[in-house]
Enzyme design. Structure first.
Site, PDB file in Angstrom:
ATOM      1  N   ASP A   1       0.919  -1.235   0.008  1.00 17.98           N
ATOM      2  CA  ASP A   1      -0.617  -0.159   0.467  1.00 17.98           C
ATOM      3  C   ASP A   1       0.585   1.047   0.135  1.00 17.98           C
ATOM      4  O   ASP A   1       1.634   1.334   0.627  1.00 17.98           O
ATOM      5  CB  ASP A   1      -0.799   0.204   1.311  1.00 17.98           C
ATOM      6  CG  ASP A   1      -1.829   1.253   1.360  1.00 17.98           C
ATOM      7  OD1 ASP A   1      -2.214   1.500   0.363  1.00 17.98           O
ATOM      8  OD2 ASP A   1      -2.451   2.367   2.549  1.00 17.98           O
TER       9      ASP A   1
ATOM     10  N   ASP B   1      -2.435   1.269   7.170  1.00 11.95           N
ATOM     11  CA  ASP B   1      -1.443   0.854   5.475  1.00 11.95           C
ATOM     12  C   ASP B   1      -0.684  -0.579   5.764  1.00 11.95           C
ATOM     13  O   ASP B   1      -0.701  -1.193   4.503  1.00 11.95           O
ATOM     14  CB  ASP B   1      -0.029   1.615   6.173  1.00 11.95           C
ATOM     15  CG  ASP B   1      -0.487   3.436   5.899  1.00 11.95           C
ATOM     16  OD1 ASP B   1      -1.093   3.825   4.979  1.00 11.95           O
ATOM     17  OD2 ASP B   1      -0.140   4.393   6.702  1.00 11.95           O
TER      18      ASP B   1
ATOM     19  N   GLU C   1      -1.621  -1.446  -4.457  1.00 14.37           N
ATOM     20  CA  GLU C   1      -2.467  -0.688  -5.147  1.00 14.37           C
ATOM     21  C   GLU C   1      -2.492   0.162  -6.066  1.00 14.37           C
ATOM     22  O   GLU C   1      -1.790   0.952  -6.052  1.00 14.37           O
ATOM     23  CB  GLU C   1      -2.834  -0.209  -3.483  1.00 14.37           C
ATOM     24  CG  GLU C   1      -4.036  -0.002  -3.488  1.00 14.37           C
ATOM     25  CD  GLU C   1      -4.933   0.831  -2.045  1.00 14.37           C
ATOM     26  OE1 GLU C   1      -5.926  -0.048  -1.997  1.00 14.37           O
ATOM     27  OE2 GLU C   1      -4.558   1.347  -1.758  1.00 14.37           O
TER      28      GLU C   1
END
Length: 178
Positions: free
Chosen positions: A7, A140, A67
């Protein structure tokens, strides 16, 4: 299959290394990469690259999932996330890893069943799926693990070609959370 999920962010980059075998998940390692905030953007990006490179060399994942960028109202933020994504993918490619990208909605839908799920819902499902006992997990970090889980589900669905949820549930009763 060992998967590294990321992420990306220039202030905090989450990572999660999971093991996915025989339709079950195990956490290998997860955490956050926090570059020195007082440094310039290029120095922070180098820090992210170097830390991911170490993680890849240490845990030797088979695949890399990240992502994709989410564009909100702030163009500068979107660009910075794009930079973090770039150095993250570069670390993966330099280490010979196949890379895949998933949108935030796709990750949430894969893990929670709802593309508009909250970060709290994603964290809850990640903890359940991987039987995580860690209490101080950051968003996160859980988001990065969710990206890896999404990749595992997507990879499995490509190979099994179940085509619908009913067949998937019949074929994978051990994945149901009661």
């Amino acid at each position: 299959m060992k998967i590294l999920g990321v992420d990306p962010g220039t202030i905090c980059t989450g990572f999660g290394v999971i093991l996915f075998e025989k339709n079950s998940f195990a956490i290998v390692q997860s955490g956050t990469i926090r570059p020195p905030v007082k440094e310039t953007l290029p120095i922070r990006l180098n820090y992210i690259y170097a830390e991911l490179d170490k993680i890849i060399k240490l845990f030797d994942p088979d695949e890399f999932a990240i992502e994709s960028a989410f564009y909100g109202k702030n163009v500068q933020s979107a660009m910075k996330i794009g930079y973090a994504r770039g150095v993250s993918m570069l670390a993966a490619v330099h280490n010979g890893l196949a890379t895949s990208e998933y949108s935030p909605r796709e990750v949430k839908k894969s893990v929670v069943g709802n593309g508009a799920a909250s970060k709290e819902q994603v964290m809850y499902m990640v903890k359940k799926l991987l039987s995580l006992k860690k209490d101080n997990i950051k968003f996160d970090e859980s988001d990065a693990i969710a990206v890896a889980v999404c990749h595992a589900f997507k990879t499995t669905s490509k190979t099994t070609k179940s085509g619908n949820w009913k067949k998937f549930i019949q074929d994978n009763p051990d994945r149901l959370i009661q």
